[in-house]
Design a protein around this motif. Structure first.
Motif, PDB file in Angstrom:
ATOM      1  N   TYR A 134     -61.846  22.501 104.186  1.00  0.00           N
ATOM      2  CA  TYR A 134     -63.265  23.696 103.765  1.00  0.00           C
ATOM      3  C   TYR A 134     -62.856  24.899 104.342  1.00  0.00           C
ATOM      4  O   TYR A 134     -63.374  25.599 103.517  1.00  0.00           O
ATOM      5  CB  TYR A 134     -64.915  22.908 104.727  1.00  0.00           C
ATOM      6  N   ARG A 135     -62.569  24.430 105.540  1.00  0.00           N
ATOM      7  CA  ARG A 135     -62.901  27.001 105.414  1.00  0.00           C
ATOM      8  C   ARG A 135     -61.280  27.506 105.006  1.00  0.00           C
ATOM      9  O   ARG A 135     -62.122  28.700 104.652  1.00  0.00           O
ATOM     10  CB  ARG A 135     -61.357  26.927 106.921  1.00  0.00           C
ATOM     11  N   TRP A 136     -60.395  27.174 104.026  1.00  0.00           N
ATOM     12  CA  TRP A 136     -60.062  28.120 102.899  1.00  0.00           C
ATOM     13  C   TRP A 136     -60.605  28.325 102.138  1.00  0.00           C
ATOM     14  O   TRP A 136     -60.687  29.253 100.701  1.00  0.00           O
ATOM     15  CB  TRP A 136     -58.488  26.961 103.007  1.00  0.00           C
ATOM     16  N   LEU A 137     -61.462  27.091 101.298  1.00  0.00           N
ATOM     17  CA  LEU A 137     -61.978  27.116 100.412  1.00  0.00           C
ATOM     18  C   LEU A 137     -63.364  28.463 100.346  1.00  0.00           C
ATOM     19  O   LEU A 137     -63.836  29.478 100.032  1.00  0.00           O
ATOM     20  CB  LEU A 137     -63.431  25.855 100.038  1.00  0.00           C
ATOM     21  N   LEU A 138     -63.558  28.149 102.042  1.00  0.00           N
ATOM     22  CA  LEU A 138     -64.662  29.536 102.291  1.00  0.00           C
ATOM     23  C   LEU A 138     -64.224  30.745 101.977  1.00  0.00           C
ATOM     24  O   LEU A 138     -64.565  31.607 101.334  1.00  0.00           O
ATOM     25  CB  LEU A 138     -65.523  29.166 103.956  1.00  0.00           C
ATOM     26  N   LYS A 196     -63.798  31.865  98.715  1.00  0.00           N
ATOM     27  CA  LYS A 196     -64.441  31.893  98.057  1.00  0.00           C
ATOM     28  C   LYS A 196     -65.304  34.029  99.075  1.00  0.00           C
ATOM     29  O   LYS A 196     -65.911  34.649  97.663  1.00  0.00           O
ATOM     30  CB  LYS A 196     -65.959  30.782  98.593  1.00  0.00           C
ATOM     31  N   ARG A 197     -64.870  34.454  99.612  1.00  0.00           N
ATOM     32  CA  ARG A 197     -65.029  35.941 100.755  1.00  0.00           C
ATOM     33  C   ARG A 197     -64.571  36.335  99.723  1.00  0.00           C
ATOM     34  O   ARG A 197     -64.558  37.612  99.325  1.00  0.00           O
ATOM     35  CB  ARG A 197     -64.692  35.447 101.885  1.00  0.00           C
ATOM     36  N   TRP A 198     -62.760  35.674  99.040  1.00  0.00           N
ATOM     37  CA  TRP A 198     -62.057  37.082  99.260  1.00  0.00           C
ATOM     38  C   TRP A 198     -62.123  37.163  97.435  1.00  0.00           C
ATOM     39  O   TRP A 198     -62.047  38.247  96.840  1.00  0.00           O
ATOM     40  CB  TRP A 198     -60.255  35.666  98.950  1.00  0.00           C
ATOM     41  N   ALA A 199     -62.765  36.400  96.528  1.00  0.00           N
ATOM     42  CA  ALA A 199     -63.447  36.575  94.660  1.00  0.00           C
ATOM     43  C   ALA A 199     -64.571  37.312  95.210  1.00  0.00           C
ATOM     44  O   ALA A 199     -64.546  37.950  93.995  1.00  0.00           O
ATOM     45  CB  ALA A 199     -63.463  34.922  94.816  1.00  0.00           C
TER      46      ALA A 199
END
Length: 58
Positions: free
Chosen positions: A3-7, A10-13
């Motif tokens: 889940y941390r990688w998904l966040l 999202k922040r990188w996008a």
């Protein structure tokens, strides 16, 4: 996927890296590829090979 990688994705996008950062990372990758190709063509130099192996980990 964590889940941390998904966040993080999202922040990188939302805030993509600058063009300078992208060029910097691509330059590092190009330098690594050039060193690898030099090693493939000419091999590892004898003067960089140690005379005897060092002590292993304890």
């Amino acid at each position: 996927m964590n889940y941390r990688w998904l966040l993080r994705a999202k922040r990188w996008a939302q805030n993509p890296p600058s063009g300078g950062q992208v060029k910097f990372v691509l330059a590092i990758l190009a330098a690594c590829a050039a060193l690898y190709l030099v090693d493939l063509v000419w091999g590892w130099p004898e003067w960089l090979t140690p005379d005897r192996p060092g002590r292993g980990p304890r």
